[in-house]
Write a protein that holds these residues in place. Structure first.
Motif, PDB file in Angstrom:
ATOM      1  N   ALA A   1     -15.711  18.823  43.055  1.00 56.52           N
ATOM      2  CA  ALA A   1     -16.825  19.253  42.195  1.00 56.52           C
ATOM      3  C   ALA A   1     -16.453  19.103  40.726  1.00 56.52           C
TER       4      ALA A   1
ATOM      5  N   PHE B   1     -16.643  15.616  39.215  1.00 58.87           N
ATOM      6  CA  PHE B   1     -18.006  15.266  38.804  1.00 58.87           C
ATOM      7  C   PHE B   1     -18.373  16.000  37.507  1.00 58.87           C
ATOM      8  N   ALA B   2     -18.079  17.300  37.503  1.00 63.15           N
ATOM      9  CA  ALA B   2     -18.462  18.130  36.354  1.00 63.15           C
ATOM     10  C   ALA B   2     -17.810  17.644  35.063  1.00 63.15           C
TER      11      ALA B   2
ATOM     12  N   ALA C   1     -18.934  14.509  44.345  1.00 57.06           N
ATOM     13  CA  ALA C   1     -19.999  15.452  43.963  1.00 57.06           C
ATOM     14  C   ALA C   1     -20.687  16.011  45.206  1.00 57.06           C
TER      15      ALA C   1
ATOM     16  N   PHE D   1     -19.401  16.257  48.150  1.00 55.86           N
ATOM     17  CA  PHE D   1     -18.436  17.133  48.817  1.00 55.86           C
ATOM     18  C   PHE D   1     -18.369  18.487  48.113  1.00 55.86           C
TER      19      PHE D   1
ATOM     20  N   SER E   1     -20.642  19.865  46.448  1.00 56.78           N
ATOM     21  CA  SER E   1     -21.902  20.615  46.484  1.00 56.78           C
ATOM     22  C   SER E   1     -21.973  21.568  47.675  1.00 56.78           C
TER      23      SER E   1
END
Lengths: 349, 166
Positions: free
Chosen positions: A311, A314-315, A325, A327, A329
């Motif tokens: 996460a 992605f962030a 992302a 995964f 989520s």
């Protein structure tokens, strides 16, 4: 997605393989994996007057992702060392550290023929990942044997002590807690009260490990190649370390890769009872149920670390790949599993 | 990741759609539709926010946990930082934006974690520290269960493109 300019890559591969007139007849990126970038290449070249057709795998370090920070050389060194063991692994060819070749470090190994299972959750009681019972039974035997070989391997003489020997006592567990706490800290969720409670419980209750073993760290159906009802290669050595073998056992027993009730086979292969009794018999390592419970919680913490890292990748805009992302989520599922097992531990003492 | 502002999540999705996926799409119709998705997501991104009631519930649970821990420390005569008590006071959620609520929730989680670490470092002085931990864990339980129910069934096999016939 092409790896690089075809003629430049062909020249590089020809030099490394010691051949000439090399052409890449087929190249594709494998989509099953969610961490390291894996490319399959079919090449043809001339060597010593002979025409050679060869299928190779190129594993490249990703920019970012589930298991960062990445160092693909570690997996290469593990696989290379295991060539001298009883564990079935692909033959490794070379490691390339120079980013000028393909932007990031990578290594090359043989492409082992066969297939890989993709495990998905299914609630249909008649569902069979492996339709043929004889094939399932045969794969189950190979699956146990290879795990036993991993745990019985003499990691010192294989040169795997570079992985870091935690030594006897509680350090096998404590080092893993420290490692995954750091991962979770970097991913930005260490201060979640649930995580803090779990980390504190794990530290307070760390068990003793009498003999340090090689731990695969991701041993399950889906991470081996099979052909003609036999395992032909054990894959995915990204989380391999030295520690307590119960870590691998509890991973094999995981709910995510069990067949649906009523069979409830571990890794879609065999019953939990059969798996543990055969493992004990062949390895000579006693299975301790309390340790399984302990390492289950550590495994849940690890899952939180992996999903939170995904996460965060992605962030922080570290990757354009949306797999991490997706995964990340579902991180709440990892929290839920951690909570379930933490509740059992906190209530039981 | 889902704790992030939605505007940031949509920016990330759109970046990949536009720069990674669109160049690989050969059909002009499909490519046009993809850019339509990017456009719609961009237009609506500034209008989304997290459900306030979920964040308020998280804040309330953290305050409950903190109160339980303060009572434990007080009973064991263990000194605590002033910020522990200060953060148990009821907040006026109606006067706060989604961003402010998220920041308050995150701040409280850090404080509760610090309180849990303090409890752990004083285990020997506290009567049945594990029981206290279980009590605060149970206070968390409802929201963890709620979050789990918010997760949809995933379809990772589709992402890995193993169902080639599809």
């Amino acid at each position: 997605m092409a790896l690089a300019d075809n003629s430049r890559l062909a020249s590089y591969l020809a030099e490394k393989l010691g051949g000439s007139e090399l052409s890449i007849s087929k190249e594709w990126q494998n989509t099953e994996g969610w961490s390291m970038e894996t490319f399959s290449l079919d090449v043809e070249y001339t060597k010593g007057g002979n025409k050679i057709e060869q299928a190779i795998i190129l594993r490249r370090q990703p920019v970012s992702g589930l298991l960062e920070p990445y160092d693909v050389s570690i997996e290469y060194r593990i696989l290379s060392a295991l060539q001298a063991s009883k564990v079935i692994v692909p033959e490794t060819f070379w490691y390339e550290a120079d980013p000028a070749v393909l932007e990031r470090p990578f290594y090359v190994m043989e492409k082992v023929p066969g297939d890989v299972h993709f495990v998905t959750q299914n609630s249909d009681p008649d569902y069979r990942l492996i339709a043929d019972d004889d094939e399932r039974a045969s794969l189950a035997e190979d699956f146990i044997d290879n795990l036993v070989h991993i745990h019985q391997s003499d990691w010192k003489s294989l040169g795997l002590d570079f992985l870091g020997d935690p030594g006897p006592g509680k350090n096998s567990a404590l080092q893993q807690i420290d490692y995954w706490s750091d991962v979770i800290e970097r991913a930005g969720v260490r201060a979640k009260p649930l995580v803090t409670l779990a980390v504190n419980w794990l530290r307070t209750n760390a068990p003793e490990t009498d003999q340090v073993r090689l731990v695969h760290g991701d041993y399950r159906t889906g991470n081996f190649i099979y052909q003609h009802s036999h395992i032909t290669s054990i894959l995915d050595w990204e989380m391999t370390h030295l520690g307590d073998p119960h870590e691998d056992l509890v991973y094999v027993l995981g709910a995510l890769w069990r067949s649906p009730a009523p069979t409830d086979w571990v890794c879609h292969l065999l019953s939990e009872e059969d798996f543990l009794s055969k493992y004990e018999q062949r390895s000579g390592i006693s299975v301790d149920r309390d340790k399984l419970n302990y390492f289950q919680l550590l495994l849940d913490l690890k899952a939180v670390g992996i999903m939170a890292t995904a996460a965060n990748a992605f962030a922080q805009n570290k990757t354009e790949d949306l797999k991490p992302a997706a995964f990340g989520s579902i991180l709440d599922l990892a929290y839920a599993a951690l909570a379930q097992h933490l509740n059992e531990r906190l209530s039981s003492c | 990741m889902l704790d992030m502002p939605f505007i940031r999540i949509i920016e990330g999705l759109n970046h990949t759609l536009e720069n990674v996926i669109a160049p690989e799409v050969e059909s002009t119709l499909a490519k046009g539709q993809l850019f339509a998705v990017v456009e719609i997501l961009k237009q609506i991104s500034g209008r989304f926010d997290h459900k306030h009631e979920l964040i308020v519930e998280d804040i309330q649970v953290s305050q409950q946990m903190l109160t339980t821990l303060i009572e434990t420390f007080t009973a064991a005569a263990i000194d605590i930082p002033d910020e522990f008590q200060a953060n148990t006071e009821t907040i006026d959620a109606t006067a706060m934006s989604g961003e402010q609520l998220r920041q308050q929730r995150d701040r409280l989680e850090i404080i509760v974690s610090a309180a849990l670490d303090l409890l752990n470092s004083h285990r020997a002085e506290i009567v049945d520290a594990q029981k206290v931990e279980h009590t605060v864990f149970m206070q968390l339980g409802k929201n963890l269960f709620r979050n789990m129910l918010l997760v949809s069934q995933h379809r990772f096999d589709k992402i890995s493109q193993l169902d080639k016939e599809d």
